[in-house]
Design a protein around this motif. Structure first.
Motif: not given
Length: 292
Positions: A56-59, A106-111
């Motif tokens: 989460x922090x890295x994304x 990046x945010x899609x991967x986080x989701x």
């Protein structure tokens, strides 16, 4: 001779050994009274889990670097942007927001990871055991993820705008203000777009339950299909404005980067939200019907 008769004392009865006193019983532990499972408590639990993840922090950090850093690199190179009849102020902002195209991945991967990661580790069983109705878990994850992505992406977009305008002005370019026509919409629109992208990623993770599958489908939706569609004959590309990336991108001006037929900004954003609603509904249906 008189006999002296001696009397012997009778032996005293043996005193039985005293048994040791029983150890006192331990004091009972105080009873823990669990409160009812409410949506607010589930949201707090999901926020704790999301915040504890290193990804989460890295994304979040990579998202800010991509948006601000790439925008600064574009503004600091090439010809300074000059506002004219053919070059609007909003157009200059659109070009500098090109980092959104990479931040969405990046945010899609986080989701996707926010939900599929629990299936990979098996933690989802414990989560659903505590919340047997299941759907509050999905709503909580959506609330927490959107609550994280929206302010982070908005902060990045605003920082990118002021960084880019300062660089452009120092190089002799036109001064651009947030009050110029279309500029504020594109800055806020970039944040709204990225937030819905993250929600779509989470819905895919909940629906497919496997990280590899979720990431593959997301990459196909937002990277592979738009690139392939851009090289198809014009006679069969009538569907391209309704692809999620093309439709949603109109709110931050992405259509200006690629040309072609475009939807209006808010119509395109509504189409993107429609994708998110449909995928979330399918994820909710599977979460209710299928075991972890």
């Amino acid at each position: 001779m008189s006999a002296v008769t001696g009397t012997r004392a009778a032996p005293s009865p043996a005193i039985p050994a005293r048994a040791p006193a029983p150890a006192p019983a331990p004091a009972p532990a105080p009873a823990t009274v669990a409160g009812p499972v409410t949506q607010v408590r589930v949201v707090r639990a999901e926020w704790t889990k999301l915040r504890a993840l290193r990804s989460t922090r890295w994304c979040a950090l990579v998202t800010v670097v991509l948006i601000v850093g790439l925008g600064a690199a574009i503004a600091g190179s090439g010809t300074p942007y000059i506002i004219s009849a053919g070059n609007s102020a909003a157009g200059g902002v659109t070009v500098s927001l090109a980092g959104v195209l990479f931040a969405q991945l990046v945010l899609g991967m986080l989701g996707v990871l926010a939900f599929s990661g629990e299936y990979a580790t098996g933690m989802i069983r414990a989560t659903l055991a505590v919340v047997p109705s299941r759907l509050p878990v999905l709503w909580a994850k959506l609330i927490v993820l959107a609550g994280l992505v929206l302010p982070v992406s908005l902060l990045a977009a605003v920082a990118e705008f002021y960084t880019v305008t300062a660089l452009e002005s120092s190089r002799g370019g036109s001064a651009i203000a947030l009050t110029d026509p279309g500029v504020l919409q594109e800055v806020i629109g970039a944040s709204l777009y990225l937030t819905v992208i993250a929600v779509i990623g989470l819905a895919l993770g909940a629906l497919l339950r496997r990280t590899a599958a979720g990431l593959s489908v997301f990459a196909a939706m937002f990277l592979v299909v738009p690139l392939v569609a851009a090289h198809l004959p014009a006679s069969i590309t009538g569907f391209t404005p309704y692809l999620p990336s093309n439709a949603g991108g109109d709110i931050w001006g992405a259509g200006k980067l690629f040309g072609g037929h475009q939807l209006s900004p808010w119509t395109g954003f509504a189409v993107l939200c429609g994708y998110a609603v449909v995928l979330t509904a399918l994820a909710a249906w599977r979460l209710r019907r299928r075991d972890a």
